[in-house]
Design a protein around this motif. Structure first.
Motif, PDB file in Angstrom:
ATOM      1  N   ARG A  66       0.661  -1.206   0.079  1.00  0.00           N
ATOM      2  CA  ARG A  66       0.017   0.108  -0.105  1.00  0.00           C
ATOM      3  C   ARG A  66       0.794   1.160  -0.177  1.00  0.00           C
ATOM      4  O   ARG A  66       1.695   1.433   0.877  1.00  0.00           O
ATOM      5  CB  ARG A  66      -0.688  -0.063   1.298  1.00  0.00           C
ATOM      6  N   LEU A  67       0.777   2.156  -0.882  1.00  0.00           N
ATOM      7  CA  LEU A  67       1.546   3.323  -1.108  1.00  0.00           C
ATOM      8  C   LEU A  67       0.756   4.606  -0.535  1.00  0.00           C
ATOM      9  O   LEU A  67      -0.422   4.652  -0.790  1.00  0.00           O
ATOM     10  CB  LEU A  67       1.918   3.809  -2.746  1.00  0.00           C
ATOM     11  N   GLN A  68       1.182   4.979   0.522  1.00  0.00           N
ATOM     12  CA  GLN A  68       0.689   6.397   0.964  1.00  0.00           C
ATOM     13  C   GLN A  68       1.645   7.221   1.806  1.00  0.00           C
ATOM     14  O   GLN A  68       2.202   6.790   2.791  1.00  0.00           O
ATOM     15  CB  GLN A  68      -0.320   5.918   2.058  1.00  0.00           C
ATOM     16  N   GLY A  69       1.752   8.407   1.446  1.00  0.00           N
ATOM     17  CA  GLY A  69       2.689   9.304   2.223  1.00  0.00           C
ATOM     18  C   GLY A  69       4.146   8.986   2.047  1.00  0.00           C
ATOM     19  O   GLY A  69       4.612   8.051   1.233  1.00  0.00           O
ATOM     20  N   LYS A 119       8.424   6.116  -7.198  1.00  0.00           N
ATOM     21  CA  LYS A 119       6.967   5.946  -7.109  1.00  0.00           C
ATOM     22  C   LYS A 119       6.393   7.005  -6.233  1.00  0.00           C
ATOM     23  O   LYS A 119       6.876   7.977  -5.778  1.00  0.00           O
ATOM     24  CB  LYS A 119       6.555   4.725  -6.030  1.00  0.00           C
ATOM     25  N   PRO A 120       4.967   7.469  -6.680  1.00  0.00           N
ATOM     26  CA  PRO A 120       4.290   8.516  -6.202  1.00  0.00           C
ATOM     27  C   PRO A 120       4.342   8.715  -4.649  1.00  0.00           C
ATOM     28  O   PRO A 120       4.080   9.881  -4.103  1.00  0.00           O
ATOM     29  CB  PRO A 120       2.859   8.397  -6.806  1.00  0.00           C
ATOM     30  N   ALA A 121       4.464   7.583  -3.846  1.00  0.00           N
ATOM     31  CA  ALA A 121       4.548   7.643  -2.507  1.00  0.00           C
ATOM     32  C   ALA A 121       5.272   6.200  -2.029  1.00  0.00           C
ATOM     33  O   ALA A 121       5.399   5.466  -2.733  1.00  0.00           O
ATOM     34  CB  ALA A 121       3.016   7.537  -1.884  1.00  0.00           C
ATOM     35  N   ASP A 122       5.511   6.154  -0.701  1.00  0.00           N
ATOM     36  CA  ASP A 122       6.228   5.081   0.141  1.00  0.00           C
ATOM     37  C   ASP A 122       5.079   4.207   0.555  1.00  0.00           C
ATOM     38  O   ASP A 122       3.931   4.476   0.609  1.00  0.00           O
ATOM     39  CB  ASP A 122       7.115   5.769   1.249  1.00  0.00           C
TER      40      ASP A 122
END
Length: 595
Positions: A319-322, A333-336
Motif C-alpha cells: 500500500r502506497l501512502q505518504g 513511485k508517487p508514495a512510499d
C-alpha cells in the motif's frame, strides 16, 4: 481474498531447538525424528493452505442453514472433512489402540493453530470431537471405549460437549437436564442445552454427545452432576448404526463470527444415554474436555492473530501512502509503502512479538501436558501437571485477548479497506471475538488463576513457572550477549513475585481483592511468561548465529523481535503492578444503582 502461509520455519525452530525433546522419555517421541515431524507439519500445512483457507471467506458468507431439524454446512465443508479423515488427521495424536497414530501432542497443537488460522469455523467440528474422545478415553468403560472410540478417531463420527443451559453458563451447578435410570442400565435424558458447537451437521454419520445431567437422587450444586454418552443414532454392538435417538436440534444461532460453525440448541426428549464413570462425578470428567478445550481456544486466538498479521504485513508492504519521515524510500513511485511509517511498524511488531512468543509457550505447554499424562516417572508427571494447571488459564485468557487485539490491529493497518467485507480481514476480528467468551470467559480464567492456582498444592503450582524461568536466568547470567534479554526478564520475575505476595496477603483480609486484581495479575503473569519465552528464543538464536547453524536472517529477526518485546511490551508490567496495588476500593466505590 486473504492469504495464509503456515509458519513451518518457526515451528521447526521451536521443535528442533526450543523444546527439550531430546532425551524426553515419552512414548509418542520414541523412534520419531525431527525430519518426520517436519514432514507431518508440511503435509498439514498444505491441506490448510490449499483446501481449508479457500473455503474460509465463502463459508463465512454462506453460513450454516437450518431446516426441518437438519443443519447444512457451507459448500465444500463436507468434502474437506472427508479429505481430512482420509488422510488420518483426526487420529493424529490419538491412541493407536483405537486406530490413532499416537504422535506427540505438540504436533496436534501446531496443526490446531494452522487449522484455526486457515478456517476457524471448519476447525470447530474436529476440535470438539477430539475433546469428546479424550473424556471418553480417560473415564469411559472398556466396553464404551471399544464401541465408540474407533469411529470417533477415524472421524466417521464426531463428538460434542453439552454443558450450557439457558439459565446457567459458567455456574453449572444450576443445570436442570435430568437423567432417569432404566432397568437395562441405560438412562433417559431430558432437557435443553444451548450454544452447542457442532451439535448438528451433515459432515459425519453420527454425533456422540457428551451431556451433563442430574440423576433423581443427585445432591444440589456441582457435586450432583453426572456425565452421559447420548449418540445421535443409537449404536449396535457391532458398531453399526441403529434407530435415531431422542435428541434433535431445535435451531442454530446467528452469530457475530464463526458463522460456518453450527452453534445449536439441542433438545433431549427421553433420549437414551449411558453413564460415563461414576455417578455425580460428571463435572470432574468433563473438565478433561474443558482443560484441553481451553488450551486449544487459546491457540485459536494465536492462529487468528497469525493469519491477520500475515495479511496486514503484506498489505503494508504494497500500500502506497505518504513519504517516510526521514526521506523518500521509493522516490521513483508517487508514495512510499506504509510499512515505512513507525506507527504501522509498531502495530506489526506488536503482532509478531505476541505470535512468536505465544507460539513457543503454547508448544512448551503441550509438551508438559503430554508429560503429565504419559511420562513413566511420577515426579516428572507431577511437575508437568503444575505447569499445565498454571498456564491453562493464562493461555486461554491472554492468548485470546491478544488474538482479538492483533486481529483489530490487522484491520487498522488496512485502514478503510480493513473495514470492508470484501477485503476479508474483518472476518478474523469477528471470528476472534468469541474466543474471549466461550470455554469460560477470560474474567473467569483470571479468577481461577488468582483464587485457585495461586495457592494450589501448597504453592508448587505457581512455583513451577518461577523455577523454570529462574533456571534460564541462572544459566544465561554469565553470557554477555544475553544481558539485554536476561536483565529485563529477571526484573519482571522479581516484580511478579512481589505482586504475587501482595495479592496473596490482600486476599486473606478481603476476598474482593482477588477479583479486583485478577485480570491485571493474569496480564502481568502472561507478559512475564512471554519474557521467559523470548529470552529462551534469543539465546538459541545467538547460539545459532555463533555456530553458523540455521538461517541467519531468520535468527537475527528473532533477536530483533525479542528486543522489541523486552523494550516495548514488557514494561507494561510496571503499570499493571501499580493498577493491582490500587486495590478493590476504586472498582467497588459506586452503588449498583448508580451504573
Amino acid at each position: 481474498m486473504t492469504r495464509y502461509t503456515p509458519p513451518i520455519e518457526d515451528f521447526n525452530f521451536l521443535l528442533r531447538r526450543f523444546l527439550p525433546l531430546e532425551g524426553c522419555d515419552l512414548p509418542s517421541l520414541q523412534a520419531l525424528d525431527a525430519e518426520t515431524m517436519e514432514a507431518v507439519l508440511e503435509e498439514g500445512a498444505r491441506f490448510c493452505e490449499t483446501v481449508l483457507h479457500p473455503l474460509n471467506g465463502p463459508g463465512d458468507l454462506e453460513g450454516c442453514r437450518f431446516a426441518d431439524g437438519q443443519v447444512s454446512t457451507p459448500a465444500g465443508f463436507r468434502e474437506a472433512y472427508q479429505t481430512y479423515c482420509e488422510a488420518g488427521w483426526p487420529g493424529l495424536t490419538s491412541s493407536p489402540d483405537y486406530g490413532g497414530q499416537g504422535l506427540p501432542y505438540v504436533l496436534g497443537l501446531a496443526m490446531a493453530e494452522m487449522i484455526t488460522a486457515s478456517n476457524t469455523s471448519w476447525g470447530m467440528y474436529p476440535a470438539l470431537s477430539h475433546g469428546a474422545w479424550e473424556a471418553l478415553n480417560r473415564h469411559g468403560s472398556q466396553e464404551q471405549k471399544d464401541l465408540y472410540l474407533p469411529k470417533m478417531i477415524s472421524g466417521e463420527w464426531t463428538g460434542t460437549m453439552n454443558l450450557t443451559e439457558s439459565h446457567c453458563g459458567t455456574d453449572l451447578g444450576l443445570i436442570r437436564t435430568r437423567a432417569e435410570p432404566v432397568d437395562d442400565g441405560s438412562y433417559r435424558i431430558s432437557g435443553t442445552k444451548i450454544w452447542i458447537s457442532a451439535g448438528e451437521h451433515d459432515m459425519a454419520d453420527n454425533i456422540i454427545h457428551m451431556v451433563l445431567a442430574r440423576l433423581p437422587d443427585a445432591p444440589e450444586g456441582t457435586r450432583g452432576i453426572s456425565l452421559f454418552i447420548v449418540p445421535k443414532f443409537l449404536v449396535n454392538e457391532d458398531s453399526s448404526l441403529g434407530d435415531r435417538n431422542g435428541v434433535r436440534c431445535g435451531g442454530i444461532d446467528h452469530k457475530m463470527g464463526i458463522k460456518a460453525s453450527a452453534t445449536c440448541e439441542m433438545i433431549y426428549d427421553n433420549a437414551t444415554g449411558y453413564l460415563v464413570g461414576e455417578a455425580h462425578r460428571g463435572l470432574a470428567y468433563m473438565f478433561t474436555m474443558m482443560n484441553a478445550a481451553r488450551l486449544e481456544t487459546g491457540i485459536q486466538g494465536l492462529g487468528l492473530a497469525s493469519v491477520a498479521y500475515q495479511n496486514a504485513a503484506e498489505f503494508a508492504r504494497e500500500r502506497l501512502q505518504g513519504r517516510s519521515l526521514d526521506g523518500a524510500k521509493q522516490p521513483d513511485k508517487p508514495a512510499d509503502p506504509i510499512i515505512v511509517h513507525p506507527d504501522v511498524r509498531r502495530m506489526l511488531m506488536t503482532s509478531r512479538a505476541f505470535i512468536e512468543g505465544a507460539r513457543a509457550i503454547g508448544l512448551y505447554t503441550a509438551l508438559q501436558l503430554e508429560t503429565q499424562l504419559s511420562h513413566p516417572d511420577e515426579a516428572a508427571r507431577e511437575k508437568a501437571g503444575h505447569w499445565v494447571a498454571l498456564m491453562t488459564p493464562i493461555i486461554k485468557a491472554w492468548f485470546t485477548d491478544m488474538g482479538f487485539e492483533v486481529t483489530s490491529l490487522g484491520v487498522q493497518v488496512h485502514g478503510g479497506a480493513g473495514y470492508i467485507v470484501d477485503t476479508g480481514v474483518e472476518q478474523f476480528m469477528r471470528d476472534a471475538r468469541i474466543t474471549r467468551i466461550y470455554e469460560g470467559t477470560n474474567g473467569i480464567q483470571a479468577l481461577d488463576l488468582v483464587g485457585r492456582k495461586l495457592v494450589a498444592d501448597s504453592g508448587k503450582t505457581i512455583q513451577s513457572f518461577f523455577e523454570t524461568a529462574g533456571a534460564l536466568v541462572a544459566e544465561a547470567s554469565g553470557e554477555e550477549a544475553m544481558n539485554e534479554f536476561i536483565e529485563p526478564l529477571s526484573q519482571a520475575l522479581e516484580r511478579l513475585k512481589n505482586t504475587t505476595a501482595w495479592v496473596y496477603q490482600q486476599m486473606a483480609s478481603n476476598p474482593l481483592e482477588a477479583g479486583a486484581a485478577s485480570v491485571d495479575y493474569l496480564n502481568q503473569f502472561a507478559l512475564t511468561a512471554m519474557a521467559w519465552s523470548w529470552a529462551g528464543q534469543a539465546r538459541i538464536a545467538l547460539s545459532g548465529i555463533e555456530d553458523g547453524t540455521g538461517n541467519e536472517r531468520f535468527l537475527r529477526t528473532k533477536l530483533d523481535t525479542a528486543r522489541f518485546f523486552m523494550q516495548r511490551m514488557l514494561p507494561d508490567t510496571v503499570s499493571l503492578d501499580q493498577k493491582i496495588r490500587a486495590g478493590a476500593a476504586p472498582i467497588m466505590a459506586l452503588d449498583a444503582e448508580t451504573f
